[in-house]
Design an enzyme around this catalytic site. Structure first.
Site, short mmCIF file in Angstrom:
data_model
loop_
_atom_site.label_atom_id
_atom_site.label_comp_id
_atom_site.label_asym_id
_atom_site.label_seq_id
_atom_site.Cartn_x
_atom_site.Cartn_y
_atom_site.Cartn_z
N HIS A 228 77.67 77.28 -26.18
CA HIS A 228 78.99 76.78 -26.04
C HIS A 228 79.77 77.22 -24.75
O HIS A 228 80.05 76.66 -23.88
CB HIS A 228 79.93 76.98 -27.11
CG HIS A 228 79.65 76.14 -28.29
ND1 HIS A 228 80.00 76.61 -29.79
CD2 HIS A 228 79.26 74.97 -28.39
CE1 HIS A 228 79.81 75.67 -30.62
NE2 HIS A 228 79.15 74.68 -29.77
N ARG B 43 78.12 77.68 -44.11
CA ARG B 43 77.81 76.55 -43.03
C ARG B 43 77.90 77.19 -41.49
O ARG B 43 77.29 76.57 -40.54
CB ARG B 43 78.89 75.50 -43.17
CG ARG B 43 78.68 74.43 -41.90
CD ARG B 43 79.50 73.28 -42.38
NE ARG B 43 79.24 71.89 -41.42
CZ ARG B 43 79.82 70.78 -41.51
NH1 ARG B 43 80.57 70.44 -42.75
NH2 ARG B 43 79.61 69.85 -40.85
N LYS C 160 70.36 70.34 -43.58
CA LYS C 160 71.73 70.14 -43.44
C LYS C 160 72.80 69.78 -44.54
O LYS C 160 73.83 70.42 -44.86
CB LYS C 160 72.26 69.59 -41.87
CG LYS C 160 73.62 69.62 -41.50
CD LYS C 160 73.92 69.32 -40.22
CE LYS C 160 75.27 69.43 -39.98
NZ LYS C 160 75.87 68.93 -38.63
N HIS D 251 73.46 69.24 -25.04
CA HIS D 251 73.92 70.27 -25.94
C HIS D 251 72.70 71.06 -26.43
O HIS D 251 72.63 72.15 -26.48
CB HIS D 251 74.55 69.55 -26.99
CG HIS D 251 74.86 70.50 -28.16
ND1 HIS D 251 75.46 71.63 -27.96
CD2 HIS D 251 74.55 70.39 -29.52
CE1 HIS D 251 75.82 72.00 -29.36
NE2 HIS D 251 74.92 71.47 -30.01
N GLU E 60 83.12 74.82 -43.71
CA GLU E 60 82.62 75.84 -42.99
C GLU E 60 83.60 77.14 -43.22
O GLU E 60 83.98 77.65 -42.13
CB GLU E 60 82.68 75.53 -41.46
CG GLU E 60 81.72 76.48 -40.73
CD GLU E 60 81.46 76.09 -39.04
OE1 GLU E 60 81.27 74.69 -39.10
OE2 GLU E 60 81.53 76.84 -38.27
N ASN F 249 75.33 77.62 -36.81
CA ASN F 249 75.81 77.78 -35.29
C ASN F 249 74.70 78.97 -34.72
O ASN F 249 75.07 79.41 -33.60
CB ASN F 249 77.18 78.40 -35.28
CG ASN F 249 78.39 77.37 -35.80
OD1 ASN F 249 78.16 76.33 -35.72
ND2 ASN F 249 79.17 77.75 -36.53
N LYS G 91 81.68 66.19 -39.62
CA LYS G 91 82.80 66.49 -38.63
C LYS G 91 82.99 65.48 -37.58
O LYS G 91 81.70 65.11 -36.90
CB LYS G 91 81.97 67.74 -38.10
CG LYS G 91 82.11 69.04 -38.65
CD LYS G 91 81.75 70.18 -37.75
CE LYS G 91 81.94 71.44 -38.47
NZ LYS G 91 81.16 72.71 -37.69
N GLU H 118 67.79 71.14 -32.41
CA GLU H 118 68.28 71.56 -33.53
C GLU H 118 67.45 71.71 -34.70
O GLU H 118 67.42 72.18 -35.72
CB GLU H 118 69.51 70.56 -33.84
CG GLU H 118 70.52 70.12 -32.60
CD GLU H 118 71.51 71.55 -32.62
OE1 GLU H 118 71.40 72.27 -33.60
OE2 GLU H 118 72.61 71.52 -31.91
N ARG I 230 95.22 55.68 -42.12
CA ARG I 230 95.11 57.01 -42.88
C ARG I 230 93.54 56.93 -43.09
O ARG I 230 93.23 57.44 -44.37
CB ARG I 230 96.05 56.93 -44.02
CG ARG I 230 97.32 57.05 -43.54
CD ARG I 230 98.33 57.57 -44.93
NE ARG I 230 99.66 57.63 -44.28
CZ ARG I 230 100.41 56.61 -44.26
NH1 ARG I 230 100.15 55.35 -44.60
NH2 ARG I 230 101.75 56.62 -43.70
N HIS J 244 74.68 79.03 -31.02
CA HIS J 244 75.66 78.10 -30.54
C HIS J 244 76.80 78.77 -29.65
O HIS J 244 77.36 78.16 -29.11
CB HIS J 244 76.27 77.34 -31.61
CG HIS J 244 75.40 76.17 -32.01
ND1 HIS J 244 73.99 76.13 -32.49
CD2 HIS J 244 75.65 74.61 -31.78
CE1 HIS J 244 73.48 74.85 -32.41
NE2 HIS J 244 74.61 73.96 -32.18
#
Ligand code: NAD
Ligand code: ZN
Length: 369
Positions: free
Chosen positions: A252, A241, A227, A265, A237, A245, A143, A185, A121, A248
């Site tokens: 993606h 947030r 950030k 990326h 998000e 993106n 994340k 980025e 956990r 992005h």
């Protein structure tokens, strides 16, 4: 030494940035981490360069180090790999007071963080990001995830580290493509929120291309601050947030169509930002001059990536998936000026398809529907 605090109430933590930090990290870690079992997760490339040194120093501080070294590559950010590591942790009887330490780029950070978040956990998690992208992006914000055959980052959680150690010296050994990937980025942060950062990059092309330490220490700190502030305002998000993106949605799509093999990326993000700036300019949202400045900056850094011609139907499927992940709306982040973006749901997939077709990025393939 620079410190950036990520303010998340009881989950707040520090990001420490310093040249040569790896040599002092073990002592600091020892002062905040009580348990002595330390699970060191890395890949063979990074461990080959830095692993022994880190391990020796941790052992000298009295830690029992259990190292799990995985092969290099995005494909190992998988459920299967997480499961193998979890099994070994159980076999080694890692207790709840043990900790996970990620030594590597974003792949290792995401995988190790995910493992730490679900082992019994959740146990303590520390990061030593060794790529520019990991230092300015993936190690900030909590994340963590692994990929699934049905989608990238599809299995994961929000889980904050206890501390992040950034040794800027690690950047010197990074491959050039990954270096540029991280740079994309950083440029993104400038466009979404900080014109001064954008100007700084414009004025420091040469030191950046030469990977000058002092230039980078500042760029990393500023990026982490931006950030961290956005994440502090919206950890999960549900609002602001999303501006992270920028570029992005397209990135993606590009990454998925090329099966994550063709572009890094950040390369896909660089391409995505340039295309979305073009879109915003066509819609009359972004001044032509700003669009040109954005394109010129990518040009001067040799970051003009030629997009492959993408099959329209496939790309539309990707947009539909993205839309599903955004609770049924196509959310676009559009630049309005350098340092300022807007989040909009005004446009739909058809707008995007028409634009990309006109620009020649999408093609109808025979048999496509
Ligand atoms: N969690 C987040 O918020 C977030 C944000 C952005 C990206 N990501 C994830 O990050 C991953 C990409 O991260 P990345 O770009 O760091 O890729 P990566 O982890 O694959 O590292 C890139 C390459 O550099 C090598 N490397 C790492 N450090 C090195 C060093 N100091 N010297 C020499 N070689 C080194 C690695 O072995 C690898 O071959 C993706 O999986 C992406 O989904 C996560
Ligand atoms: Zn990104």
């Amino acid at each position: 030494m620079e410190t950036v605090r990520v303010q998340l109430t009881e989950r707040s933590y520090d990001i420490v940035i310093q040249k040569g930090l790896m040599d002092q990290m073990a002592k600091d870690l020892s002062s905040i981490q009580e348990g002595r079992q330390l699970v060191l997760i890395s890949n063979d490339v990074v461990y080959g360069i830095y692993g022994e040194k880190v391990k020796d120093q941790l052992e000298a501080e009295g830690f029992d180090v259990y190292e799990y070294i995985i092969p290099d590559g995005e494909r190992y950010k998988s459920w299967e790999m997480a499961s193998q590591i979890l099994t070994k942790m159980l076999e080694h009887q890692i207790g709840r007071d043990g900790a996970v330490l990620a030594l590597g780029g974003g792949v290792i950070g995401d995988l190790a963080g995910f493992v730490a978040s679900i082992y019994q956990r959740g146990i303590a998690f520390y990061q030593v990001p060794t790529t520019l992208l990991a230092q300015v992006d993936s190690s900030v914000g909590g994340k963590v995830a692994v990929n699934h055959a049905l989608g990238k980052n599809m299995i994961g959680s929000f889980y904050q580290p206890k501390k992040v150690y950034i040794d800027t010296e690690t950047l010197q050994t990074m491959p050039d493509r990954d270096w540029k990937s991280g740079l994309a980025e950083i440029i993104k942060y400038g466009i979404i929120q900080d014109e001064a950062l954008f100007r700084y990059i414009q004025e420091n092309i040469e030191p950046i291309n030469n990977r000058e330490e002092s230039t980078f220490a500042w760029l990393i700190k500023r990026s982490c601050e931006i950030k961290a502030q956005i994440v502090a305002a919206d950890e999960r998000e549900s609002g602001i947030r999303a501006i992270l993106n920028l570029g992005h949605t397209l990135a993606h799509g590009i990454e998925a169509i090329t099966e994550y093999e063709y572009f890094r990326h950040g390369e896909a993000v660089a391409a995505g930002i340039q295309v979305i700036a073009e879109f915003a300019a066509e819609q009359g949202l972004l001044a032509q001059k700003d669009k040109e400045e954005i394109q010129r900056l990518f040009n001067e850094l040799n970051m003009q990536y030629r997009l492959p011609k993408m099959p329209a139907a496939m790309f539309m499927e990707m947009l539909a998936l993205d839309k599903k992940n955004q609770l049924g709306q196509m959310v676009l982040i559009l630049p309005e000026a350098i340092g300022c973006v807007q989040k909009t749901t005004t446009y739909n997939e058809e707008h995007m398809r028409t634009f990309l077709m006109e620009k020649g990025y999408l093609i109808d393939v025979k048999g496509d529907n």
